[in-house]
Design a protein around this motif. Sequence first.
Motif, PDB file in Angstrom:
ATOM      1  N   PRO A 327     -71.270  -3.697 -21.109  1.00  0.00           N
ATOM      2  CA  PRO A 327     -71.823  -2.594 -20.322  1.00  0.00           C
ATOM      3  C   PRO A 327     -71.795  -1.262 -21.047  1.00  0.00           C
ATOM      4  O   PRO A 327     -70.922  -0.979 -21.866  1.00  0.00           O
ATOM      5  CB  PRO A 327     -70.893  -2.550 -19.108  1.00  0.00           C
ATOM      6  CG  PRO A 327     -69.575  -3.019 -19.651  1.00  0.00           C
ATOM      7  CD  PRO A 327     -69.914  -4.068 -20.689  1.00  0.00           C
ATOM      8  N   ALA A 329     -72.942   3.104 -19.968  1.00  0.00           N
ATOM      9  CA  ALA A 329     -73.400   3.991 -18.888  1.00  0.00           C
ATOM     10  C   ALA A 329     -73.469   5.418 -19.409  1.00  0.00           C
ATOM     11  O   ALA A 329     -72.551   5.893 -20.068  1.00  0.00           O
ATOM     12  CB  ALA A 329     -72.461   3.914 -17.684  1.00  0.00           C
ATOM     13  N   LEU A 344     -77.651   2.657 -16.528  1.00  0.00           N
ATOM     14  CA  LEU A 344     -76.780   1.521 -16.811  1.00  0.00           C
ATOM     15  C   LEU A 344     -77.420   0.674 -17.904  1.00  0.00           C
ATOM     16  O   LEU A 344     -78.639   0.476 -17.904  1.00  0.00           O
ATOM     17  CB  LEU A 344     -76.571   0.671 -15.558  1.00  0.00           C
ATOM     18  CG  LEU A 344     -76.109   1.420 -14.291  1.00  0.00           C
ATOM     19  CD1 LEU A 344     -76.089   0.475 -13.105  1.00  0.00           C
ATOM     20  CD2 LEU A 344     -74.746   2.059 -14.520  1.00  0.00           C
ATOM     21  N   ASN A 346     -76.904  -2.877 -20.761  1.00  0.00           N
ATOM     22  CA  ASN A 346     -76.200  -4.117 -21.065  1.00  0.00           C
ATOM     23  C   ASN A 346     -76.581  -4.566 -22.470  1.00  0.00           C
ATOM     24  O   ASN A 346     -77.704  -4.995 -22.714  1.00  0.00           O
ATOM     25  CB  ASN A 346     -76.560  -5.195 -20.038  1.00  0.00           C
ATOM     26  CG  ASN A 346     -75.832  -6.509 -20.286  1.00  0.00           C
ATOM     27  OD1 ASN A 346     -74.972  -6.594 -21.169  1.00  0.00           O
ATOM     28  ND2 ASN A 346     -76.177  -7.530 -19.521  1.00  0.00           N
ATOM     29  N   PHE A 354     -72.555  -4.087 -12.132  1.00  0.00           N
ATOM     30  CA  PHE A 354     -72.018  -2.733 -12.013  1.00  0.00           C
ATOM     31  C   PHE A 354     -71.835  -2.374 -10.546  1.00  0.00           C
ATOM     32  O   PHE A 354     -72.496  -2.930  -9.659  1.00  0.00           O
ATOM     33  CB  PHE A 354     -72.967  -1.713 -12.629  1.00  0.00           C
ATOM     34  CG  PHE A 354     -73.132  -1.803 -14.120  1.00  0.00           C
ATOM     35  CD1 PHE A 354     -72.319  -1.062 -14.955  1.00  0.00           C
ATOM     36  CD2 PHE A 354     -74.117  -2.612 -14.674  1.00  0.00           C
ATOM     37  CE1 PHE A 354     -72.474  -1.129 -16.341  1.00  0.00           C
ATOM     38  CE2 PHE A 354     -74.286  -2.683 -16.049  1.00  0.00           C
ATOM     39  CZ  PHE A 354     -73.459  -1.940 -16.884  1.00  0.00           C
ATOM     40  N   THR A 368     -81.851  -2.121 -19.061  1.00  0.00           N
ATOM     41  CA  THR A 368     -81.271  -0.903 -18.505  1.00  0.00           C
ATOM     42  C   THR A 368     -81.747  -0.743 -17.067  1.00  0.00           C
ATOM     43  O   THR A 368     -82.759  -1.335 -16.662  1.00  0.00           O
ATOM     44  CB  THR A 368     -81.686   0.357 -19.296  1.00  0.00           C
ATOM     45  OG1 THR A 368     -83.110   0.498 -19.260  1.00  0.00           O
ATOM     46  CG2 THR A 368     -81.207   0.288 -20.738  1.00  0.00           C
ATOM     47  N   VAL A 385     -68.532   4.830 -12.496  1.00  0.00           N
ATOM     48  CA  VAL A 385     -69.276   3.596 -12.718  1.00  0.00           C
ATOM     49  C   VAL A 385     -68.292   2.543 -13.196  1.00  0.00           C
ATOM     50  O   VAL A 385     -67.550   2.766 -14.153  1.00  0.00           O
ATOM     51  CB  VAL A 385     -70.376   3.785 -13.774  1.00  0.00           C
ATOM     52  CG1 VAL A 385     -71.087   2.466 -14.061  1.00  0.00           C
ATOM     53  CG2 VAL A 385     -71.371   4.850 -13.326  1.00  0.00           C
ATOM     54  N   GLY A 387     -67.777  -1.713 -14.240  1.00  0.00           N
ATOM     55  CA  GLY A 387     -68.536  -2.866 -14.709  1.00  0.00           C
ATOM     56  C   GLY A 387     -67.628  -3.985 -15.156  1.00  0.00           C
ATOM     57  O   GLY A 387     -66.411  -3.950 -14.919  1.00  0.00           O
TER      58      GLY A 387
END
Length: 473
Positions: A327, A329, A344, A346, A354, A368, A385, A387
């Motif tokens: 993750p 952010a 966000l 990945n 998330f 995203t 945030v 994750g």
Amino acid sequence: MFHKQGRAVSRVVAVMLASGLTVGSGLLAAGAAAAADGGSVVTAKIVKGADDKETVHYTDPKTNKQQNTEAGPFFIRIGDSEPLLPVYCIDLLNGASWKADYQETSWGSSSLKDKPEAGPKILWILKNSYPAVGVDKLIAASGVQGLTKADAAAATQVAIWSYSDPGIAVTQTDAEAVAFTKWLVAQADEKGAGSEPKPTLSLDPASVGGKSGTTLAPITVTAGGGTASVTVSLGASGTDAKVSLVDDKGAEVKNVKSGDKIYAKVPADAPAGSATITAKGTATSSVGRAFVGQIDGKPSQTLILAGEGTVPVSATAGISWGLGAVPTADAVVDCAKGALVVTLGNKGDKDAAFKVAGKDYTVKPGGTQTVTLPVKEDEKYDFTVTGPEGFSKQFTGLLNCKTDSATHSPAPSTSAPAPAPSAPSASPTGPELASTGGGMGTGLTAAMAGVLVVAGGAAVYGLRRRGRHSRAS
């Protein structure tokens, strides 16, 4: 040629500040401390009032009454640096609190965001007027004979307000100051085309991720000058991973300068985790950088730097790695939407789950997703945030996207004439205010004229929003 004659009966000259500047729109390219300036934590306090200044008058559009204020630079201390650095106000209607904590930010995260033509013209004034240029040279350039330091200081501030607070009528009572103000505005209109100065220190991007066994994408160091030592500190989930910082040739990195690129090398057997790259050192501050402040969750007057100096700086960037979901952010303030927009990401090969503001989001590998979190003007925000693999990133700050002069229309006029200007008294229960802007006609009290030590800034990802100088109450 102008001479200081008949000062006792000096005529009042109204300087109508320029209006009609184009209003920007759309998402800020950089709005967060974690994203906009690469997690920069450059903090400051106002510690000294203006030495060179003159009283000017303006009509408050909220009350339609005339107010007095002292126009001239006052001074901030960045960290524990010396010397003190001069700053000017870029939000006329708001007072600057001595108790406010200030943080350096980009133009796009201040009130200048809505005035794209203003920044370059203000920058020209800062570089070509007082105190950057001595009075003798200013007299020779402008032809305004008899100009004093106080005249030049006041004229510089009024000229800056002509771009930061268009539409507000400011009255100056000194003929030389009026003439010099007009000269500055004319010159800035013609020559003000400079680009925004670089941040004192930043790491960009402020969040990267990748698979274990890879070298994570480069993070570029940008600094106003000087060098900074770079260290890596690992998060709780990555304490066993031997992550190292290297350059593009794989050599270990310890010290960096502006323009250098940093890579994070992650061993193939490293368990999923995260870490924070921290850059600390000294750099040269840049004329034209904005500083936004807050006190007790309320905005304080936004300032713009008028001098350079070597100052202590720090910046952070987050890294994450793993073999499944990886993750990332980031966040920016979107002044047009009145929101914090979180992106966000990945970087892994499995879905990443998330949670943002109590809601669940899933980002596919390599994908995203943006999440818009509405925030009211002048309202504090604090979003975390979370994750996979213990990922957590906090975004906190205060949305401050508009100057008061942009949010208040002039009050309806009456048949009675406006009252004569008089210096208002500070509220006995409110915070003490600096003398430039916000209708404060008196200078610093002796008790507050001493040097204030800057409070340590928490290295959270505080977002720098718009630049206004709201009066704290």
